[in-house]
Design a protein around this motif. Structure first.
Motif, PDB file in Angstrom:
ATOM      1  N   VAL A  15       0.897  -1.266  -0.008  1.00  0.00           N
ATOM      2  CA  VAL A  15      -0.161  -0.050  -0.036  1.00  0.00           C
ATOM      3  C   VAL A  15       0.628   1.317   0.188  1.00  0.00           C
ATOM      4  O   VAL A  15       0.463   2.571   0.126  1.00  0.00           O
ATOM      5  CB  VAL A  15      -0.936   0.181   1.183  1.00  0.00           C
ATOM      6  CG1 VAL A  15      -2.010  -1.073   1.010  1.00  0.00           C
ATOM      7  CG2 VAL A  15      -0.413   0.073   2.567  1.00  0.00           C
ATOM      8  N   ASP A  17       3.244   4.333  -1.648  1.00  0.00           N
ATOM      9  CA  ASP A  17       3.415   4.817  -3.010  1.00  0.00           C
ATOM     10  C   ASP A  17       4.875   4.124  -3.703  1.00  0.00           C
ATOM     11  O   ASP A  17       4.987   3.692  -4.829  1.00  0.00           O
ATOM     12  CB  ASP A  17       3.817   6.407  -2.581  1.00  0.00           C
ATOM     13  CG  ASP A  17       2.553   7.111  -2.515  1.00  0.00           C
ATOM     14  OD1 ASP A  17       1.530   6.925  -2.914  1.00  0.00           O
ATOM     15  OD2 ASP A  17       2.898   8.121  -1.740  1.00  0.00           O
ATOM     16  N   HIS A  43      -1.759   2.541  -2.619  1.00  0.00           N
ATOM     17  CA  HIS A  43      -2.567   3.453  -1.877  1.00  0.00           C
ATOM     18  C   HIS A  43      -3.939   2.894  -1.345  1.00  0.00           C
ATOM     19  O   HIS A  43      -4.403   1.822  -1.850  1.00  0.00           O
ATOM     20  CB  HIS A  43      -2.855   4.735  -2.532  1.00  0.00           C
ATOM     21  CG  HIS A  43      -3.787   4.624  -3.698  1.00  0.00           C
ATOM     22  ND1 HIS A  43      -3.092   4.219  -4.798  1.00  0.00           N
ATOM     23  CD2 HIS A  43      -5.058   4.685  -4.129  1.00  0.00           C
ATOM     24  CE1 HIS A  43      -4.083   4.245  -6.075  1.00  0.00           C
ATOM     25  NE2 HIS A  43      -5.273   4.396  -5.408  1.00  0.00           N
TER      26      HIS A  43
END
Length: 87
Positions: A15, A17, A43
């Motif tokens: 999750v 970036d 994300h």
């Protein structure tokens, strides 16, 4: 950015970036060295998405230029001239 070394993904690299999953690989001489799999684009929120694998088994001493390029390419960072001793 998330950096984890746990194969159970305790740091939730999927999750981030930019996520780094620590691993081991062999260099050109066959010696085992520290490395990382790089994930990009994860994300959470209203439109959640798991990160995609960007590169696998990247030796740690090769991460800096790859991450610098990623920041420019995917996150609109401004490229600058690096000095040799910054690595």
């Amino acid at each position: 950015m998330h950096w984890i070394g746990c194969p159970n993904s305790c740091g939730q690299v999927q999750v981030a970036d930019i996520g780094f999953l620590g691993c081991l690989t062999k260099d050109s001489s066959g010696k085992i060295i520290e490395a990382a799999d790089i994930f990009v684009g994860g994300h959470v929120g209203s439109d959640p998405h798991l990160a995609d694998v960007y590169k696998k088994f990247v030796p740690c001493d090769e991460l800096v230029p790859i991450v610098a390029d990623l920041l420019v390419e995917k996150f609109w960072a401004v490229s600058r001239e690096r000095e040799e001793d910054e690595e």
